[in-house]
Write an enzyme that holds these catalytic residues in place. Structure first.
Site, PDB file in Angstrom:
ATOM      1  N   ARG B 126       0.843  -1.200   0.000  1.00  0.00           N
ATOM      2  CA  ARG B 126       0.000   0.000   0.000  1.00  0.00           C
ATOM      3  C   ARG B 126       0.866   1.233   0.000  1.00  0.00           C
ATOM      4  O   ARG B 126       0.928   1.980   0.967  1.00  0.00           O
ATOM      5  CB  ARG B 126      -0.926  -0.037   1.202  1.00  0.00           C
ATOM      6  CG  ARG B 126      -1.957  -1.120   1.020  1.00  0.00           C
ATOM      7  CD  ARG B 126      -3.031  -1.019   2.040  1.00  0.00           C
ATOM      8  NE  ARG B 126      -4.318  -1.347   1.438  1.00  0.00           N
ATOM      9  CZ  ARG B 126      -5.430  -1.444   2.130  1.00  0.00           C
ATOM     10  NH1 ARG B 126      -5.433  -1.205   3.423  1.00  0.00           N
ATOM     11  NH2 ARG B 126      -6.557  -1.746   1.528  1.00  0.00           N
ATOM     12  N   GLN B 131      -0.886   2.329  -5.910  1.00  0.00           N
ATOM     13  CA  GLN B 131      -2.335   2.452  -5.692  1.00  0.00           C
ATOM     14  C   GLN B 131      -3.156   1.923  -6.852  1.00  0.00           C
ATOM     15  O   GLN B 131      -4.211   1.342  -6.666  1.00  0.00           O
ATOM     16  CB  GLN B 131      -2.700   3.917  -5.444  1.00  0.00           C
ATOM     17  CG  GLN B 131      -2.710   4.269  -3.974  1.00  0.00           C
ATOM     18  CD  GLN B 131      -3.225   5.670  -3.750  1.00  0.00           C
ATOM     19  OE1 GLN B 131      -4.230   6.067  -4.313  1.00  0.00           O
ATOM     20  NE2 GLN B 131      -2.535   6.426  -2.935  1.00  0.00           N
ATOM     21  N   ASP B 134      -3.798  -1.692  -6.507  1.00  0.00           N
ATOM     22  CA  ASP B 134      -4.239  -2.130  -5.190  1.00  0.00           C
ATOM     23  C   ASP B 134      -5.658  -2.699  -5.264  1.00  0.00           C
ATOM     24  O   ASP B 134      -6.645  -1.989  -5.103  1.00  0.00           O
ATOM     25  CB  ASP B 134      -4.164  -0.934  -4.228  1.00  0.00           C
ATOM     26  CG  ASP B 134      -4.466  -1.350  -2.802  1.00  0.00           C
ATOM     27  OD1 ASP B 134      -4.836  -2.524  -2.589  1.00  0.00           O
ATOM     28  OD2 ASP B 134      -4.355  -0.491  -1.915  1.00  0.00           O
ATOM     29  N   SER B 137      -8.009  -2.337  -2.146  1.00  0.00           N
ATOM     30  CA  SER B 137      -8.720  -1.071  -2.019  1.00  0.00           C
ATOM     31  C   SER B 137      -9.885  -0.991  -3.001  1.00  0.00           C
ATOM     32  O   SER B 137     -10.969  -0.525  -2.661  1.00  0.00           O
ATOM     33  CB  SER B 137      -7.771   0.107  -2.265  1.00  0.00           C
ATOM     34  OG  SER B 137      -6.870   0.206  -1.199  1.00  0.00           O
ATOM     35  N   TYR B 232      -3.478  -0.330   8.582  1.00  0.00           N
ATOM     36  CA  TYR B 232      -4.485  -0.954   9.435  1.00  0.00           C
ATOM     37  C   TYR B 232      -4.347  -0.446  10.854  1.00  0.00           C
ATOM     38  O   TYR B 232      -3.318   0.103  11.243  1.00  0.00           O
ATOM     39  CB  TYR B 232      -4.327  -2.467   9.422  1.00  0.00           C
ATOM     40  CG  TYR B 232      -4.754  -3.078   8.119  1.00  0.00           C
ATOM     41  CD1 TYR B 232      -6.110  -3.305   7.865  1.00  0.00           C
ATOM     42  CD2 TYR B 232      -3.833  -3.411   7.151  1.00  0.00           C
ATOM     43  CE1 TYR B 232      -6.507  -3.860   6.675  1.00  0.00           C
ATOM     44  CE2 TYR B 232      -4.223  -3.961   5.955  1.00  0.00           C
ATOM     45  CZ  TYR B 232      -5.565  -4.194   5.709  1.00  0.00           C
ATOM     46  OH  TYR B 232      -5.969  -4.722   4.540  1.00  0.00           O
TER      47      TYR B 232
END
Lengths: 469, 542
Positions: B126, B131, B134, B137, B232
């Protein structure tokens, strides 16, 4: 000397006029009351002139002769009013800065002439002579400074700062010469000294404005605004007239605040603008600090229109380029189309965008853009990271990330619109040239940035056509 | 290079690894793409669309066996009899899909035996650069949206408040626990439906993101940051949890919808919505437990099922993204597209250990274990994404958020004190001039009277300057130009000086002539200034 009733009346009228002027400025502080504010100003002025014309006819001269207004003065008022009205109704909103600068020079000129008139008509006392000299001196600086500002704004004279090698010394020399002239004139009323002093002030006015770069023009114009006020105030001292003192002080402090706001917007001190400018370290900026070499990505009007159609929020950042290209109507049309399609369109105005404080607001208002979607830098900077598309139209230095990232940049520390934080930045520019401050803009090479080259008006009109298609 | 898209065989899975739009891009980039018959049907992508995009439709066996790279979504299924879908693959081929290597030792052993190269889409780091690849996500974004739709579907009232002829309907109140990608997507969706949305998170850093989407941010006042690794949250202390539960109990009485998204990597989902909280909720309320697959955040959640407990519906679906298979397949495919591009595309496909976006996803290389990856050299970029990447459609680059807008403007200006400074210096100046006047004034006989007058004028002057500062200080920036032109007109008051100079006992001496000219210029100023201001102000409209 007896105290005629007419004098009591005129003082009353002057107080009323002064109060109306204060209310006028007060009214100008918000959009809702601005029009009323202007009206107060007009009424105040009418009362002041009317009272002066009506009552002073009863005065007598020192020698005991009754005094009358010379008939020519009525012709002057009529002619001046007509010319002023014509100028005001003909001027385009993009030429607003020029007109304001020119009008400042008229105030300065009038003050100089009033001073000379007083000197010619009677034998002034010592105090009066000092007051006359101050009035004339400030008036002369205002006049020539404003004329040069006018020429610079019109483009008749280059906007580049003129930096003579020993300019600080030169300024000091002129200041000392002025002081000498003042002392000589004050002591024996030597008119040559007054004339020399005026001439020196004229040169000083030119020199002060010449040294200030084009990007600093908003500060210059508001400073000259301030000077024109102080001039009027000085005339008030000279004539022993409180109305002039009050009004001049109001205008003077208003202009001073505006200059201060402008300077703060550029994160510079007023002294830096007046005496230093961007030329404070000419070799450094000329050598060019960090040159962000890189490729720019281009975008065409059709692609941009497609992107705009699917966006949710759009922020438009107008700059002087929009004013020059008179693109504000095309921009408004684009705004209307997008708003009808449910896209949130807002305008972000940097305090020093354009060549006059509030210049962009006036242009957008002229194009009928509602003022509640026109926001200031501080109001909108926080929203930029969530904005889909930012369109920068003819602006450069006010969106330059170097102001934040590059401490060696000449505009380092100047608050800027952080457009690069949005998801897509479209920069409309005529060419790849640097901005008014003469520095490269790393924004153009950022991955989020796409360039839409071309004259603002043409480019935006193409986008409008594509949006309608 | 041959790219195979196989059908997902996990029960209930509707997604497929790529949409025809993505396939078209692959074909254009030089890949030979083969798609298993019927692979996209459940996601509403018929075979004919893949064919139009330039792919070949093949039988299942060919899709697995005849491809250099097999792309899919779920990890290959390990059958109870010990066989595996991926057994059909050619030795030494490449597999790109979700793997969850930490929990799939047995599967990995099977894959290693085939000498496969395996890249796990769920292990893509991440970092900002990665991105676009990803998938977690992308899927979380979809799930978050779907969670709100599921809740709305089961909720017996409007989300938006309404005033109707038949009475008033209050807006729904939605509580979202965990403001990660899924939580923020849910927040956006619920807000879009008109609900009042609150979001709870243990990480104070996400407050700004919650607020940027129009949500209300809830947190507990104990100073402890829940910022864990990789965006997280970590587990919190008991003291913190007690405060958190107290907050939840208070909210339970108020809210209509609860959406929980709290996950801690490598562990079962933390329990934070207990049976008593469910019972505190109004009948008709809905809980959507997005952590159901990891056991659920709600004590009563049954993974994969919808149950009702004392009038409260608890949705425990584990396939929220699959319920939006059409868009999910397209987004997953786009993530794959970027991932394969990152690996060199059709022409230069290779496993580059130096690529910090690819290396963490590498699980097996020609059967050799490559997971977990060696700790990345402490790069500034790797440390940066403290906040989870929120949905791309909402906020693009969260790590670059600045704490507050004003702080980036350098020292915040304090207008009043500076204004006072200006006024004070002006007063100082005036006083100095006054002093000079008084000194000079003494030289003449009338000095006394004149000095008195002068001081009187000075008083007026200073007062006026003060008034000017007070009045003008708050002027709206939009009005700077009109203000300037009006002050310009007002400074034409110098006309009074001109007029007084034009008083003459007769004739036109030079002094009077000069005064007449002064009057002329001042009048231009007055007329021009006021008129132009009028014109400008007339243009301002709301």
């Amino acid at each position: 000397m007896s105290f005629p009733v007419s004098q009591a009346l005129i003082i009353t009228a002057y107080i009323v006029a002064a109060v109306l002027f204060i209310m006028s400025l007060r009214g100008l502080s918000s959009q809702e009351t601005a029009r009323r504010g202007n009206l107060y100003g007009i009424v105040g002025m009418a009362i002041a002139i009317g009272a002066t014309l009506a009552t002073n006819t009863e005065l007598v001269s020192h020698a005991g002769y009754p005094l009358k207004f010379h008939p020519l003065v009525f012709a002057a008022i009529g002619g001046g009013a007509v010319i002023g009205a014509v100028m005001a109704s003909r001027v385009g909103m993009t030429q607003m800065p020029e007109l304001v600068a020119l009008l400042h020079s008229f105030v300065g000129l009038a003050a100089v002439l009033v001073g000379y008139s007083l000197d010619l008509r009677e034998l002034p006392s010592l105090t009066h002579r000092i007051e006359i000299f101050i009035d004339v001196w400030i008036g002369a600086i205002t006049t020539t400074g404003s004329v040069l500002a006018f020429l610079k704004l019109r483009g008749s004279v280059s906007g580049k700062p003129l930096l003579l090698p020993a300019r600080h010394f030169l300024n000091l020399a002129m200041l000392i010469t002025s002081l000498v002239c003042a002392v000589v004139y004050a002591n024996d009323g030597n008119q040559t000294a007054l004339h020399v002093g005026t001439a020196v002030a004229c040169v000083l006015g030119v020199h002060l404005v010449a040294a200030i770069g084009g990007a600093d023009m908003p500060v210059v114009v508001s400073m000259l605004n301030s000077y024109s006020g102080w001039t009027a105030s000085a005339a008030g001292f000279m004539l022993g007239n409180d109305l002039l003192i009050i009004t001049g002080a109001l205008v003077g402090s208003s202009g001073a605040i505006l200059s201060y706001i402008m300077c703060r917007a550029m994160n510079r001190s007023i002294w830096n603008v007046i005496f230093g400018g961007f030329g404070a370290a000419p070799p450094k900026s000329a050598g060019g600090p960090a040159k962000p070499a890189g490729e720019v990505q281009e975008i065409d009007a059709v692609t941009l229109a497609d992107a705009l159609r699917v966006s949710k929020s759009v922020v438009i950042v107008p700059g002087y380029g929009m004013a020059v290209a008179r693109a504000q109507h095309a921009v408004r049309e684009m705004t209307d189309i997008l708003r009808k399609q449910g896209v949130e369109v807002r305008f972000a105005i940097h305090p020093v965008a354009g060549r006059l404080p509030g210049h962009m607001n006036v242009l957008l208002a002229e194009a009928n853009v509602p003022y509640d979607i026109v926001l200031e830098m501080d109001e909108i900077n926080g929203d930029l990271p969530t904005t889909d598309i930012v369109i920068v139209i003819g602006a450069n230095d006010i969106v330059n990330p170097a102001a934040e990232d590059d401490p060696t940049s000449p505009i380092a520390g100047m608050p800027v619109l952080q457009v690069w934080k949005s998801k897509l930045v479209i920069v409309n520019k005529r060419s790849r040239a640097a901005g008014y401050a003469g520095i490269d803009n790393p924004l153009f090479y950022k991955p989020v940035t796409k360039m839409l080259f071309g004259d603002s008006k043409d480019a935006i009109e193409k986008v409008v056509t594509a949006l309608k298609a | 290079m041959k790219l195979g898209i196989v059908k997902e065989t996990w029960p209930g899975e509707r997604r497929v690894a790529a949409s025809p739009a993505v396939v078209a891009k692959w074909v254009k980039a030089g890949w030979i793409v083969q798609v298993e018959r019927g692979a996209g049907v459940l996601a509403s992508y018929p075979d004919s669309h893949y064919e139009t995009a330039g792919a070949t439709i093949v039988e299942p066996r060919a899709a697995w066996a005849d491809s250099d790279i097999v792309v899919k979504l779920r990890a290959p299924i390990l059958n109870p009899d010990g066989s595996c879908e991926a057994d059909q693959m050619r030795d030494g081929a490449t597999l790109v899909s979700y793997i969850q290597p930490a929990q799939s030792a047995e599967l990995l052993a099977k894959l290693a035996a085939k000498k496969l190269t395996v890249l796990a889409m769920d292990q893509v780091p991440r970092i900002s650069r990665a991105q676009k690849m990803d998938a977690l996500s992308s899927m979380a974004n979809i799930s978050g949206y779907r969670a709100v739709i599921e809740a709305a579907n089961r909720f017996g009232s409007f989300f938006t408040g309404q005033f109707t002829a038949a009475g008033k309907v209050p807006p729904a109140k939605v509580l979202i626990i965990g403001a990660g990608v899924a939580g923020l997507a849910a927040l956006g969706a619920a807000k879009g439906l008109g609900a009042i949305v609150r979001a709870f998170d243990v990480r104070p850093a996400v407050e700004e993101q919650v607020k940027s989407l129009g949500g209300e941010f809830l947190t507990v006042s104990i100073k402890e940051s829940g910022e864990g690794q990789g965006g997280y949250a970590k587990e919190m202390s008991k003291e913190f949890l007690d405060a958190e539960y107290a907050l939840f109990r208070a909210q339970a009485r108020e809210v209509d919808i609860v959406i929980t998204t709290a996950l801690i990597p490598g562990r079962p989902a933390p329990k934070l919505w207990f049976a008593d909280m469910v019972e505190l909720m109004k009948p008709g309320s809905v809980i959507v437990d997005m952590a159901a697959e990891q056991g659920g955040n709600c004590e009563l959640t049954k993974p994969g099922e919808v149950i009702e407990h004392k009038g409260v519906t608890i949705v425990g679906y584990t396939d929220l993204a699959s319920r939006m298979a059409h868009v999910a397949s397209d987004l997953y495919g786009t993530n794959l597209l970027h991932f394969l591009d990152e690996m060199g595309g059709a022409a230069g496909h290779k496993v580059d250990h130096a690529n910090d976006a690819v290396r963490p996803a590498l699980v097996l290389e020609q059967g050799e274990t490559r997971w977990p990856p060696p700790p990345a050299p402490a790069k500034p970029e790797a440390a940066k994404p403290a906040a989870p990447p929120p949905p791309a459609a909402v906020v693009s680059k969260p790590p670059e958020h600045r704490p507050a807008v004003k702080s980036s403007h350098g020292p915040a200006p304090r207008p009043p004190s500076r204004a006072v400074g200006i006024v004070m210096s002006l007063i100082g100046l005036v006083a100095a001039i006054g002093f000079l006047y008084v000194r000079f004034g003494r030289a003449e006989a009338s000095a006394g009277v004149e000095t008195a007058q002068l001081l009187q004028h000075l008083t007026v002057f200073v007062m006026a300057v003060f008034v000017g500062f007070q009045v003008v200080w708050n002027v709206a920036p939009a009005l700077h130009t009109p203000l300037m032109s009006v002050t310009n007109a007002i400074s034409g008051i110098i006309v009074v000086g001109g007029l007084l100079g034009a008083l003459t006992p007769g004739g036109l001496p030079n002094g009077v002539l000069v005064a007449v000219i002064a009057t002329f210029f001042a009048t231009i100023n007055i007329a021009g200034g006021f008129l132009v201001t009028r014109r400008m102000l007339a243009m301002f409209r709301k």
